[in-house]
Design a protein around this motif. Sequence first.
Motif, PDB file in Angstrom:
ATOM      1  N   LEU A  38     -27.804  12.714  -6.047  1.00  0.00           N
ATOM      2  CA  LEU A  38     -28.571  13.670  -6.938  1.00  0.00           C
ATOM      3  C   LEU A  38     -30.370  12.526  -6.309  1.00  0.00           C
ATOM      4  O   LEU A  38     -30.178  11.580  -6.877  1.00  0.00           O
ATOM      5  CB  LEU A  38     -28.666  13.258  -8.185  1.00  0.00           C
ATOM      6  CG  LEU A  38     -27.461  14.799  -8.294  1.00  0.00           C
ATOM      7  CD1 LEU A  38     -27.021  14.354  -9.655  1.00  0.00           C
ATOM      8  CD2 LEU A  38     -27.251  16.391  -8.345  1.00  0.00           C
ATOM      9  N   SER A  39     -31.079  13.356  -6.646  1.00  0.00           N
ATOM     10  CA  SER A  39     -32.519  12.816  -6.387  1.00  0.00           C
ATOM     11  C   SER A  39     -32.986  12.100  -7.773  1.00  0.00           C
ATOM     12  O   SER A  39     -32.030  12.745  -8.763  1.00  0.00           O
ATOM     13  CB  SER A  39     -34.147  13.398  -5.665  1.00  0.00           C
ATOM     14  OG  SER A  39     -33.894  14.819  -6.768  1.00  0.00           O
ATOM     15  N   LEU A  40     -33.646  11.397  -8.432  1.00  0.00           N
ATOM     16  CA  LEU A  40     -34.545  10.632  -8.834  1.00  0.00           C
ATOM     17  C   LEU A  40     -35.188  11.659 -10.344  1.00  0.00           C
ATOM     18  O   LEU A  40     -34.615  12.171 -11.344  1.00  0.00           O
ATOM     19  CB  LEU A  40     -35.065  10.006  -8.829  1.00  0.00           C
ATOM     20  CG  LEU A  40     -36.143   9.214 -10.132  1.00  0.00           C
ATOM     21  CD1 LEU A  40     -34.938   8.099 -11.454  1.00  0.00           C
ATOM     22  CD2 LEU A  40     -37.560   8.038 -10.213  1.00  0.00           C
ATOM     23  N   LEU A  41     -35.201  12.618  -9.683  1.00  0.00           N
ATOM     24  CA  LEU A  41     -36.089  14.661 -10.175  1.00  0.00           C
ATOM     25  C   LEU A  41     -34.917  14.946 -10.412  1.00  0.00           C
ATOM     26  O   LEU A  41     -35.172  15.516 -12.038  1.00  0.00           O
ATOM     27  CB  LEU A  41     -37.013  14.688  -8.982  1.00  0.00           C
ATOM     28  CG  LEU A  41     -38.204  14.331  -8.330  1.00  0.00           C
ATOM     29  CD1 LEU A  41     -38.608  14.943  -7.083  1.00  0.00           C
ATOM     30  CD2 LEU A  41     -39.045  13.895  -9.924  1.00  0.00           C
ATOM     31  N   ASP A  42     -34.308  15.000 -10.128  1.00  0.00           N
ATOM     32  CA  ASP A  42     -32.280  15.811  -9.823  1.00  0.00           C
ATOM     33  C   ASP A  42     -31.768  14.952 -11.388  1.00  0.00           C
ATOM     34  O   ASP A  42     -31.473  15.702 -12.895  1.00  0.00           O
ATOM     35  CB  ASP A  42     -31.606  15.968  -9.037  1.00  0.00           C
ATOM     36  CG  ASP A  42     -32.203  16.431  -8.040  1.00  0.00           C
ATOM     37  OD1 ASP A  42     -32.998  17.881  -8.383  1.00  0.00           O
ATOM     38  OD2 ASP A  42     -31.231  16.498  -6.705  1.00  0.00           O
ATOM     39  N   GLN A  43     -31.842  13.389 -11.629  1.00  0.00           N
ATOM     40  CA  GLN A  43     -31.146  12.692 -12.442  1.00  0.00           C
ATOM     41  C   GLN A  43     -32.314  13.421 -13.407  1.00  0.00           C
ATOM     42  O   GLN A  43     -31.604  13.015 -14.734  1.00  0.00           O
ATOM     43  CB  GLN A  43     -31.612  11.197 -12.323  1.00  0.00           C
ATOM     44  CG  GLN A  43     -30.209  11.132 -11.074  1.00  0.00           C
ATOM     45  CD  GLN A  43     -30.183   9.855 -10.343  1.00  0.00           C
ATOM     46  OE1 GLN A  43     -29.761   8.583 -11.764  1.00  0.00           O
ATOM     47  NE2 GLN A  43     -29.802   9.089  -9.948  1.00  0.00           N
ATOM     48  N   CYS A  44     -33.154  13.263 -13.874  1.00  0.00           N
ATOM     49  CA  CYS A  44     -34.343  13.779 -14.737  1.00  0.00           C
ATOM     50  C   CYS A  44     -34.568  14.925 -15.292  1.00  0.00           C
ATOM     51  O   CYS A  44     -34.960  14.988 -16.417  1.00  0.00           O
ATOM     52  CB  CYS A  44     -35.808  12.379 -14.263  1.00  0.00           C
ATOM     53  SG  CYS A  44     -35.800  10.894 -14.315  1.00  0.00           S
ATOM     54  N   SER A  45     -33.418  16.122 -14.639  1.00  0.00           N
ATOM     55  CA  SER A  45     -33.550  16.519 -15.293  1.00  0.00           C
ATOM     56  C   SER A  45     -32.238  17.004 -16.593  1.00  0.00           C
ATOM     57  O   SER A  45     -31.774  16.553 -16.442  1.00  0.00           O
ATOM     58  CB  SER A  45     -33.302  17.927 -13.994  1.00  0.00           C
ATOM     59  OG  SER A  45     -34.443  17.800 -12.915  1.00  0.00           O
TER      60      SER A  45
END
Length: 452
Positions: A38-45
């Motif tokens: 998971l990208s950092l953007l995914d993890q922050c979702s």
Amino acid sequence: MIMSKLLRYGRRQLHTIVSRDIIKPYSPTPPHLKTYNLSLLDQCSPNSYMPIVVFYPSSNIYPSSIDKTLDLKKSLSQTLTQYYPFAGRLKQYHPTYVDCNDHGVEFIEACNDSSMSDFLQQSHHEDFDQLIPNDLIWFDPNLEGDKDENNITCPLAVQVNHFACGGVAVATSTSHKIGDGRSALNFINKWATVTTQSSSRDQQESSLINPHIIRHQARRNTNFLDILSRKSRVGCVTRSFSFTNQKLNDLKAKVTAMTLESGQPIMNPTRVEVLTWLLHKCAVAAATKTNLGTFKASDMTFPIDMRNVLVEKLHGTTLGNPLMMIHFPTSNQIELAPNTVIHKLRSMKIQLQSISNLEVLTSIIADMPFETALEMSRRIYESYVYTSLCRFPAYGIDFGWGKPVKLTIGGTVMNTTILLDTPNDDGIEAIVCLEKEDMKAFQNDPDLVAFC
């Protein structure tokens, strides 16, 4: 069997789960793709699910619903071969990757003893929730219990709902950790196309709908507090409001005149810009009314799909959460004026257009101090969120039974509004979730009624 009962106009409607199955990818995922980071953007979702329901009228394509279901299962299996992360497993809490183990997705079949037209005409928005698989309506009910870091979950579940008239509603609920609303719609579009190709024996692949999966580098867990997942659905109601293009043109003319009068003209406002301003103005007015007439200061938040905003554009079917949040306050009547709201929205969007690529977008989040990220999350949690899925060809999603008569999003979250195109592209539907008392004042606001 699980049954839920609806009372509408004195008639009892039964909605019954009749079967559950697990659908696995048609072909096994290659070893080198077994881990999807998971990208950092995914993890922050948010740790949430996005429920989408698409309604189709009765057709004579299939002799029975059994044949229709068999085709849907077969095409889902084929679709999962390309959308292989959806058939894997990930941790419920703070996941950093998906184990693409091909364990499959749950396929639920249900029957409703009413006709689709009766159901759509007689139901409130909350009644759509029973069409969603496993009650995955934004936030997994299992997340409310004790947190077990070893718990795993499936990124996708499907429910096919048959109505007495022969109509069908196809519902999916997709983990926000893997993709945003566009990712979920892209998946349904791909599934529908595979179904059509399968039934017509046309096996041509279209690169325009194939998923574009980016291989992200492994990242450590960010451990960002998942504040957004705590936004409540308790004590709020969701209602749908439709605005025709003619009414939206009238609203655009009104906004243009108002901004000219203010000396800060907004030229050529879009449908989404003017409608978002109107909805927010009415929401604040409703909250002010229930706040004993004291102006209710508020914030506005807009999730922006960056696929077509970045200098180096991303493919339209890119899987993930390439999103940035535009966020600003409306603390007084001046900041609530259309010229102020639309100018802020436009100027902040222009700033986003300077971001060169996905790597730079990710670094903006990675370099953000924890305190800043925490404060931003808190403010977004307390704000009114407006998101638009307009201009996505949702009503072109065809499983071979014709175009859908309705597409909607399952139960939403407090102070959240989602904009969708109407079936014939003749306007915009706004799905609005507010506190119960605020909704009473909101839906009777004369400014809203004038354009709705």
